[in-house]
Write an enzyme that holds these catalytic residues in place. Structure first.
Site, PDB file in Angstrom:
ATOM      1  N   ASP A 209       0.810  -1.219   0.000  1.00  0.00           N
ATOM      2  CA  ASP A 209       0.000   0.000   0.000  1.00  0.00           C
ATOM      3  C   ASP A 209       0.849   1.277   0.000  1.00  0.00           C
ATOM      4  OD1 ASP A 209      -2.108  -1.717   0.176  1.00  0.00           O
ATOM      5  OD2 ASP A 209      -2.944  -0.874   2.022  1.00  0.00           O
TER       6      ASP A 209
ATOM      7  N   HIS B 280      -6.057   3.201  -3.881  1.00  0.00           N
ATOM      8  CA  HIS B 280      -5.960   3.379  -2.427  1.00  0.00           C
ATOM      9  C   HIS B 280      -6.288   4.816  -2.034  1.00  0.00           C
ATOM     10  CE1 HIS B 280      -4.986   1.972   1.502  1.00  0.00           C
ATOM     11  NE2 HIS B 280      -3.823   2.582   1.638  1.00  0.00           N
TER      12      HIS B 280
ATOM     13  N   HIS C 197       3.678  -2.390   3.114  1.00  0.00           N
ATOM     14  CA  HIS C 197       3.696  -1.038   2.546  1.00  0.00           C
ATOM     15  C   HIS C 197       4.997  -0.783   1.790  1.00  0.00           C
ATOM     16  CE1 HIS C 197       0.772  -0.883   5.849  1.00  0.00           C
ATOM     17  NE2 HIS C 197       0.182   0.092   5.185  1.00  0.00           N
TER      18      HIS C 197
ATOM     19  N   HIS D 206      -4.961   9.418   1.014  1.00  0.00           N
ATOM     20  CA  HIS D 206      -4.977   8.540   2.186  1.00  0.00           C
ATOM     21  C   HIS D 206      -5.751   9.158   3.358  1.00  0.00           C
ATOM     22  CE1 HIS D 206      -3.475   5.483   5.013  1.00  0.00           C
ATOM     23  NE2 HIS D 206      -3.069   4.815   3.947  1.00  0.00           N
TER      24      HIS D 206
END
Length: 291
Positions: free
Chosen positions: A114, A165, A259, A169
């Site tokens: 991510d 995503h 990540h 964020h």
């Protein structure tokens, strides 16, 4: 000629345009981008909620302040009412919870990364995956992806799946519908422009979903994917700890969360080099879900 009749020439133009538009739509939503065996299946139950990491402040004005939002084909549906029923696009069902696992033959697992792409860490992760012939999923943030289209193209060229995503964020449940649509829509546009096609999967930042995010994601043609094993690598617990969490959590259908951006991800890079060959030696098939 009666008022409600259409000139024959205009009818012909509309029929041709409808057929072309419908054919494009069918190709867009029936394409198997992953090309891997096995399909995703709804989970039997949700994983226990995990404490999210504190969200980073989103840029003022959201993605609209970072770049203009332009229309693109996947957001427009011109003249679909003229198309025969078999050519009309059917939206995917609106989920009430995300997928947590995948199904497939044998010991199938999925590795996901991510927050990227980040030129400091993503290339090393791509290199390691390429060395072992493994495909993974990268859930990218629009504000990162827009500056590194070359990394998105490299992901696609290597057979990885690029997912959405959000743009900045944010904590999605705190956003109004227009902002959720902008966060997801703007990111899908960047992915489509760089990778050649719009994403089929998305993941909510912090794993914080709500009804609106499921609905808007479905409207944009995406399915929600969460995870089964959280490495908590963003806490920088040490390479050995990340390796242990992946190996301890390994099981058929598991989706691993790591990540490749959002901080110092050197531990994640080193951990991948350690646990990936071990998983392969143990007989796990690391692949990507198919739609």
């Amino acid at each position: 000629m009666k008022k409600d009749q259409m000139p024959s020439g205009r009818r012909m133009v509309l029929r041709i345009a409808a057929a072309l538009g419908a054919t494009t739509t069918v190709g867009l939503f029936s394409l198997d981008r992953a090309g891997a065996p096995g399909t995703t299946a709804p989970p039997a139950r949700l994983s226990p909620p995990r404490a999210p990491r504190p969200p980073a402040p989103a840029p003022a004005g959201g993605p609209a302040a970072s770049r203009p939002v332009a229309s693109s084909p996947y957001r427009l549906h011109p003249m679909t009412s003229y198309a025969p029923p078999r050519f009309r696009r059917a939206l995917p069902p609106v989920r009430q919870r995300p997928f947590l696992r995948v199904s497939g033959a044998g010991n199938t697992m999925v590795l996901t990364f991510d927050d990227g792409p980040d030129p400091r860490y993503t290339p090393d992760i791509l290199s390691t995956l390429r060395h072992y012939g493994v495909r993974a999923m990268f859930f990218v943030c629009g504000e990162m992806a827009v500056h590194h289209p070359d990394l998105l193209r490299e992901m696609v060229d290597d057979g990885h799946v690029v997912g959405n995503h959000s743009w900045s964020h944010p904590l999605v449940p705190k956003l109004p519908p227009s902002r959720i649509r902008d966060e997801l829509g703007s990111t899908s546009e960047v992915i489509e422009q760089s990778a050649g096609s719009a994403p089929l999967w998305y993941r909510a930042p912090y794993g914080a979903w709500n009804r609106l995010s499921f609905e808007i994601g479905a409207e944009l043609g995406m399915e929600p994917l969460a995870w089964t094993v959280d490495t908590l690598d963003w806490q920088e617990p040490g390479t050995a700890t990340i390796v242990r969490r992946v190996l301890d959590g390994a099981a058929p259908g598991v989706v691993v969360l790591s990540h490749d951006a959002g901080g110092d991800r050197s531990q994640t890079v080193r951990a991948l080099r350690t646990y990936l060959p071990r998983l392969l030696d143990e007989g796990y098939h690391l692949t990507v879900p198919r739609r």
